[in-house]
Scaffold this active site. Sequence first.
Site, short mmCIF file in Angstrom:
data_model
loop_
_atom_site.label_atom_id
_atom_site.label_comp_id
_atom_site.label_asym_id
_atom_site.label_seq_id
_atom_site.Cartn_x
_atom_site.Cartn_y
_atom_site.Cartn_z
N GLY A 50 0.84 -1.21 0.00
CA GLY A 50 0.00 0.00 0.00
C GLY A 50 0.87 1.25 0.00
N HIS A 51 1.95 1.23 0.79
CA HIS A 51 2.85 2.38 0.81
C HIS A 51 3.60 2.51 -0.52
CE1 HIS A 51 2.61 1.46 5.26
NE2 HIS A 51 2.28 2.73 5.24
N GLY A 162 -3.36 7.46 1.76
CA GLY A 162 -4.24 6.38 1.29
C GLY A 162 -5.70 6.62 1.66
N LEU A 199 -4.86 -3.73 2.69
CA LEU A 199 -3.52 -3.80 3.28
C LEU A 199 -3.41 -2.81 4.43
CD1 LEU A 199 -0.96 -4.24 0.39
CD2 LEU A 199 -2.37 -5.90 1.55
#
Length: 296
Positions: A50-51, A162, A199
């Site tokens: 995700g990062h 996010g 995630l």
Amino acid sequence: MTKPLTKDDYQPGDVTVHRDPDRLRRVTKALKAAGRNIALVPTMGALHEGHRKLIREAQVLQNTVVVVSIFVNPTQFGPNEDFDRYPRSFESDVDICREERVGLVFAPSADDMYLPGSTVTVDPGPLGDELEGRTRPGHFAGVLSVVAKLFNIVQPTYAVFGEKDYQQLTLIHRMARDLNFGLDVVGVPTVREPDGLALSSRNRYLSAEERSAATALSAALVAGAHVSGRGADAVLEAARTTLAAAPGVDLDYLELRAPDLGPAPENGDARLLVAARVGSTRLIDNTAVLLGTGDE
Ligand code: PAF
């Protein structure tokens, strides 16, 4: 006397780790003076796919040097929360940043971020007490205060977050606007495992059994979105039924809101948000839904 910047402060093609806020600020200022844009990706480390997606989105913004901050911010954790056991993996985080061609990592100590006697914080307003804020009082004051500090230190052109932490993203958008930070806040869609689980660094806490039960959150969002043409009640009922059928999932909230987290409209764009405890781990997720168009 402040030491002049050298080529070791920023090396194109490699990642440079900075711990000192003042020095980092001078580096980003020099880069901006040289015509570069700065894209900040704030994180608490324990970096995952995700990062990586956030970093990749930051890379494609115009002419950017990407700065990833890694700081497990104590002020956004409540007294009974997981600050002490929050996963910390600094070396592998820096490796990931290097692989993703990040220019600068900013990893300050808590003492450098919070000077003794500092008392001024950012008030998130009423939305800070809703949804996550009901279970986590003071959480968003902690988040907004540290993000404001990161904005002031890094002076980014863009800041990338996010959508998984949708309420956080919404409040950061508001803070940037209400407090005139003069930067673009960019939201990036949630990255999911093949079975739908969003995630999260906290997924590392889940046992195999809990990991399997945790898919109920995303399944509930899908079930709700699937009947969105029938309106809000149908969405909530479908999602709630899915969650109720999942063993070991203790629901905190399931709510439909407007995209800005005001009251949900009868028709049109809305956001379905869920939080639940699976074992001792608290998980959140959300999705966009289009209410009442009759096209389920
Ligand atoms: O989303 C996070 O990881 C944190 O809340 C943030 C934005 C880095 C602030 O500490």
